[in-house]
Design a protein around this motif. Structure first.
Motif, PDB file in Angstrom:
ATOM      1  N   ALA A 245       6.510   8.558 -12.708  1.00 14.00           N
ATOM      2  CA  ALA A 245       6.515   7.386 -11.879  1.00 14.00           C
ATOM      3  C   ALA A 245       7.154   6.087 -12.367  1.00 14.00           C
ATOM      4  O   ALA A 245       7.920   5.439 -11.832  1.00 14.00           O
ATOM      5  N   LEU A 246       6.563   5.892 -13.863  1.00 13.47           N
ATOM      6  CA  LEU A 246       6.960   4.849 -14.511  1.00 13.47           C
ATOM      7  C   LEU A 246       8.524   4.933 -14.740  1.00 13.47           C
ATOM      8  O   LEU A 246       9.163   3.775 -14.706  1.00 13.47           O
ATOM      9  N   LYS A 247       8.964   6.132 -15.045  1.00 13.00           N
ATOM     10  CA  LYS A 247      10.452   6.061 -15.325  1.00 13.00           C
ATOM     11  C   LYS A 247      11.337   5.713 -14.012  1.00 13.00           C
ATOM     12  O   LYS A 247      12.238   5.151 -14.012  1.00 13.00           O
ATOM     13  N   GLU A 248      10.560   6.263 -13.006  1.00 12.84           N
ATOM     14  CA  GLU A 248      11.233   5.999 -11.566  1.00 12.84           C
ATOM     15  C   GLU A 248      11.220   4.391 -11.291  1.00 12.84           C
ATOM     16  O   GLU A 248      12.309   3.808 -10.979  1.00 12.84           O
ATOM     17  N   MET A 249      10.226   3.955 -11.801  1.00 12.87           N
ATOM     18  CA  MET A 249       9.991   2.338 -11.523  1.00 12.87           C
ATOM     19  C   MET A 249      10.923   1.713 -12.461  1.00 12.87           C
ATOM     20  O   MET A 249      11.922   0.417 -12.046  1.00 12.87           O
ATOM     21  N   GLY A 250      11.210   1.991 -13.693  1.00 16.44           N
ATOM     22  CA  GLY A 250      12.279   1.445 -14.813  1.00 16.44           C
ATOM     23  C   GLY A 250      13.435   1.540 -14.341  1.00 16.44           C
ATOM     24  O   GLY A 250      14.488   0.923 -14.966  1.00 16.44           O
ATOM     25  N   THR A 251      13.981   2.437 -13.841  1.00 12.93           N
ATOM     26  CA  THR A 251      15.222   2.963 -13.846  1.00 12.93           C
ATOM     27  C   THR A 251      15.593   2.236 -12.242  1.00 12.93           C
ATOM     28  O   THR A 251      16.931   2.117 -11.872  1.00 12.93           O
ATOM     29  N   ALA A 252      14.741   1.871 -11.313  1.00 13.89           N
ATOM     30  CA  ALA A 252      14.984   1.067 -10.263  1.00 13.89           C
ATOM     31  C   ALA A 252      15.416  -0.310 -10.238  1.00 13.89           C
ATOM     32  O   ALA A 252      14.979  -0.951 -11.348  1.00 13.89           O
ATOM     33  N   HIS A 253      16.219  -0.982  -9.233  1.00 13.26           N
ATOM     34  CA  HIS A 253      16.407  -2.223  -9.748  1.00 13.26           C
ATOM     35  C   HIS A 253      15.160  -3.378  -8.904  1.00 13.26           C
ATOM     36  O   HIS A 253      15.167  -4.163  -9.357  1.00 13.26           O
ATOM     37  N   ALA A 254      14.756  -2.488  -7.794  1.00 11.84           N
ATOM     38  CA  ALA A 254      13.644  -3.208  -7.067  1.00 11.84           C
ATOM     39  C   ALA A 254      12.315  -2.427  -6.641  1.00 11.84           C
ATOM     40  O   ALA A 254      12.489  -1.108  -6.543  1.00 11.84           O
ATOM     41  N   THR A 255      11.385  -3.205  -6.430  1.00 10.86           N
ATOM     42  CA  THR A 255      10.274  -2.505  -5.691  1.00 10.86           C
ATOM     43  C   THR A 255       9.450  -3.375  -4.983  1.00 10.86           C
ATOM     44  O   THR A 255       9.850  -4.434  -4.963  1.00 10.86           O
ATOM     45  N   PHE A 256       8.626  -2.840  -4.041  1.00 13.66           N
ATOM     46  CA  PHE A 256       8.039  -3.652  -2.969  1.00 13.66           C
ATOM     47  C   PHE A 256       6.435  -3.482  -2.865  1.00 13.66           C
ATOM     48  O   PHE A 256       6.073  -2.358  -2.991  1.00 13.66           O
ATOM     49  N   ILE A 257       5.794  -4.467  -2.843  1.00 15.06           N
ATOM     50  CA  ILE A 257       4.383  -4.778  -2.635  1.00 15.06           C
ATOM     51  C   ILE A 257       4.202  -5.572  -1.272  1.00 15.06           C
ATOM     52  O   ILE A 257       4.131  -6.744  -1.378  1.00 15.06           O
ATOM     53  N   LEU A 258       4.275  -4.872  -0.089  1.00 13.45           N
ATOM     54  CA  LEU A 258       4.463  -5.542   1.128  1.00 13.45           C
ATOM     55  C   LEU A 258       3.344  -5.070   1.887  1.00 13.45           C
ATOM     56  O   LEU A 258       3.352  -4.212   2.984  1.00 13.45           O
ATOM     57  N   TYR A 259       1.939  -5.578   1.868  1.00 17.28           N
ATOM     58  CA  TYR A 259       0.875  -5.015   2.488  1.00 17.28           C
ATOM     59  C   TYR A 259       0.626  -5.855   3.577  1.00 17.28           C
ATOM     60  O   TYR A 259       0.993  -7.369   3.356  1.00 17.28           O
ATOM     61  N   ASP A 260       0.093  -5.257   4.528  1.00 14.10           N
ATOM     62  CA  ASP A 260      -0.089  -6.258   5.963  1.00 14.10           C
ATOM     63  C   ASP A 260      -1.105  -7.387   5.535  1.00 14.10           C
ATOM     64  O   ASP A 260      -2.276  -7.218   5.106  1.00 14.10           O
ATOM     65  N   PRO A 261      -0.597  -8.676   5.833  1.00 13.96           N
ATOM     66  CA  PRO A 261      -1.256  -9.816   5.406  1.00 13.96           C
ATOM     67  C   PRO A 261      -2.318 -10.227   6.324  1.00 13.96           C
ATOM     68  O   PRO A 261      -3.089 -11.225   6.182  1.00 13.96           O
ATOM     69  N   SER A 262      -2.471  -9.536   7.574  1.00 14.03           N
ATOM     70  CA  SER A 262      -3.720  -9.924   8.460  1.00 14.03           C
ATOM     71  C   SER A 262      -4.863  -9.361   7.861  1.00 14.03           C
ATOM     72  O   SER A 262      -6.001  -9.801   8.160  1.00 14.03           O
ATOM     73  N   SER A 263      -4.864  -8.470   6.734  1.00 10.62           N
ATOM     74  CA  SER A 263      -6.276  -8.395   5.761  1.00 10.62           C
ATOM     75  C   SER A 263      -6.310  -9.208   4.895  1.00 10.62           C
ATOM     76  O   SER A 263      -5.455  -9.330   4.159  1.00 10.62           O
ATOM     77  N   GLU A 264      -7.553  -9.860   4.543  1.00  8.78           N
ATOM     78  CA  GLU A 264      -7.691 -10.924   3.238  1.00  8.78           C
ATOM     79  C   GLU A 264      -7.667 -10.073   2.162  1.00  8.78           C
ATOM     80  O   GLU A 264      -7.181 -10.577   1.197  1.00  8.78           O
ATOM     81  N   ASN A 265      -8.187  -8.768   2.139  1.00  7.34           N
ATOM     82  CA  ASN A 265      -8.170  -7.909   0.912  1.00  7.34           C
ATOM     83  C   ASN A 265      -6.332  -7.758   0.428  1.00  7.34           C
ATOM     84  O   ASN A 265      -6.161  -7.781  -0.662  1.00  7.34           O
ATOM     85  N   ASN A 266      -5.747  -7.633   1.541  1.00  9.04           N
ATOM     86  CA  ASN A 266      -4.205  -7.433   1.373  1.00  9.04           C
ATOM     87  C   ASN A 266      -3.523  -8.594   0.678  1.00  9.04           C
ATOM     88  O   ASN A 266      -2.844  -8.606  -0.405  1.00  9.04           O
ATOM     89  N   ARG A 267      -4.035  -9.750   1.323  1.00  2.62           N
ATOM     90  CA  ARG A 267      -3.438 -11.098   0.700  1.00  2.62           C
ATOM     91  C   ARG A 267      -3.858 -11.082  -0.886  1.00  2.62           C
ATOM     92  O   ARG A 267      -3.173 -12.041  -1.612  1.00  2.62           O
ATOM     93  N   LEU A 268      -4.948 -10.827  -1.232  1.00  2.00           N
ATOM     94  CA  LEU A 268      -5.654 -11.275  -2.559  1.00  2.00           C
ATOM     95  C   LEU A 268      -5.046  -9.926  -3.434  1.00  2.00           C
ATOM     96  O   LEU A 268      -5.248 -10.313  -4.851  1.00  2.00           O
ATOM     97  N   ALA A 269      -4.699  -8.922  -2.933  1.00  2.00           N
ATOM     98  CA  ALA A 269      -4.363  -7.653  -4.014  1.00  2.00           C
ATOM     99  C   ALA A 269      -3.313  -7.931  -4.931  1.00  2.00           C
ATOM    100  O   ALA A 269      -2.297  -8.510  -4.711  1.00  2.00           O
ATOM    101  N   THR A 270      -3.686  -7.305  -6.371  1.00  2.00           N
ATOM    102  CA  THR A 270      -2.565  -7.519  -7.386  1.00  2.00           C
ATOM    103  C   THR A 270      -2.664  -6.337  -8.010  1.00  2.00           C
ATOM    104  O   THR A 270      -3.437  -6.145  -9.111  1.00  2.00           O
ATOM    105  N   PRO A 271      -2.057  -5.150  -7.434  1.00  2.00           N
ATOM    106  CA  PRO A 271      -2.240  -3.724  -7.900  1.00  2.00           C
ATOM    107  C   PRO A 271      -1.393  -3.579  -9.398  1.00  2.00           C
ATOM    108  O   PRO A 271      -0.673  -4.360  -9.735  1.00  2.00           O
ATOM    109  N   ASN A 272      -1.792  -2.541  -9.967  1.00  2.00           N
ATOM    110  CA  ASN A 272      -1.171  -1.947 -11.057  1.00  2.00           C
ATOM    111  C   ASN A 272       0.344  -2.178 -11.139  1.00  2.00           C
ATOM    112  O   ASN A 272       1.075  -2.419 -12.057  1.00  2.00           O
ATOM    113  N   LYS A 273       0.902  -1.675 -10.015  1.00  2.00           N
ATOM    114  CA  LYS A 273       2.277  -1.485  -9.881  1.00  2.00           C
ATOM    115  C   LYS A 273       3.176  -3.106 -10.022  1.00  2.00           C
ATOM    116  O   LYS A 273       4.166  -3.169 -10.186  1.00  2.00           O
TER     117      LYS A 273
END
Length: 359
Positions: A245-273
């Motif tokens: 998974a890290l190799k896939e992330m490293g060879t990609a140009h972009a990734t997305f962390i697009l969590y539904d902001p209607s959830s406060e937990n999603n607005r606060l999230a800072t995941p590993n990725k």
């Protein structure tokens, strides 16, 4: 010092729990992880990098049905904790916090409450959600120390009345030294849980429309839909071990962390990725107004978007049309990661909290 950590999953291992436990072992503590093996198919006992893992039953389904079996896990875990006689009980998330509360009340054991998420946001609105929120606030005020994943949780919990004893240990990672060569064609990678509210199906539609190479890895409730929708230029990779998974992330140009902001937990999230992308010089698309967006703006390592297809499409086009800017974002993100967000920094927080030697 003898430390017992509790988790409501089989510890396969749980990335955050593993990092913290391994750091404490490294600091000279004796660490046990008591894990709930709901699947009933893992080793009952094993040692993982010095961490003594003990898995308990009963078997149970995931989701709301687990509540029916949770008291049995509590009972099994509590008996074991009494036998182990730890100096510290370190509970991960709301669903095992009761064990820390009871042990502190009965035995005076030091209790550290490690909050990964706002648990009430996983419960449908209504009386049960209000009950979970009330219980969680009560537990937060009674723990000896609270660990949270970022400053956003600190601000929220201070509003709840927890004014001190809050320590930030982010979902960061160790330094990744290996560099990967990016794909020749502009490529977006997503690796993680495949569930609603993460903009996965929307991204497959956008990528087909724009002709973007989209590579998706993971598992979850949307797995069958993702497999159906992933037709060229999309590709579904299934579950990948972390190194791949890290190799896939490293060879990609972009990734997305697009969590539904209607959830406060999603607005606060800072995941590993988030930190993996920064370390691997991969640009990020995140939801504007989130904690992740604050970090992306600080590092100038991506673009904040609105949580809708029009905004995401426009920002993807900006990345596609500006390969030089994408490279700059990648380098800038890695610089900030090395300066402020390496796991070693948060190991120091744990060492100080536990009063042990420097890790």
């Amino acid at each position: 010092m003898k430390v017992v950590m509790t988790v409501s999953n089989p510890f396969k291992p749980d990335p955050r729990v593993y990092k913290e436990a391994k750091s404490l072992v490294k600091a000279g503590h004796e660490v046990y992880v008591i894990a709930w093996d709901r699947e009933g198919k893992h080793l009952e006992e094993e040692v993982v990098d010095g961490i003594k893992v003990i898995r308990l039953g009963p078997r149970a389904a995931y989701g709301a049905a687990m509540v029916l079996k949770l008291p049995l896990f509590y009972l099994n875990a509590f008996r074991l904790v009494l036998k182990l006689k730890p100096h510290v009980i370190h509970t991960h998330d709301f669903d095992t916090a009761v064990l820390g509360f009871v042990l502190k009340f009965l035995k005076g054991t030091k209790w550290i409450y490690d909050v990964h998420d706002l648990y009430e946001t996983f419960v449908p609105p209504g009386a049960i959600r209000k009950l979970v929120l009330s219980l969680d606030r009560m537990l937060l005020l009674r723990a000896d120390s609270v660990i949270v994943v970022n400053r956003g949780f600190v601000s929220l919990f201070r509003k709840w009345g927890r004014l001190g004893g809050i320590h930030v240990v982010m979902n960061s990672i160790g330094e990744i030294k290996q560099a990967f060569k990016k794909h020749r064609k502009f490529t977006v990678f997503y690796g993680g849980v495949l569930s609603p509210g993460r903009f996965i199906l929307e991204m497959t539609r956008i990528s087909r429309e724009l002709g973007i190479s989209l590579r998706i890895a993971g598992f979850g409730t949307l797995e069958d839909r993702v497999r159906e929708m992933c037709k060229r230029p999309c590709e579904f990779l299934g579950y990948l071990p972390r190194d791949k998974a890290l190799k896939e992330m490293g060879t990609a140009h972009a990734t997305f962390i697009l969590y539904d902001p209607s959830s406060e937990n999603n607005r606060l999230a800072t995941p590993n990725k988030l930190f993996e992308a920064m370390a691997l010089e991969t640009a990020l698309l995140v939801v504007d107004g989130s904690t992740a967006a604050e970090i992306v703006r600080e590092g100038r390592c991506g673009l904040p978007c609105e949580y809708d297809e029009k905004s995401v499409r426009e920002n993807l086009l900006k990345l596609m049309d500006s390969p030089k800017d994408v490279r700059k974002m990648g380098r800038s993100g890695r610089r900030l990661f090395l300066k402020r967000y390496r796991w070693r920094r948060f190991e120091g927080v744990l060492a100080q909290l536990y009063g042990g030697k420097s890790i």
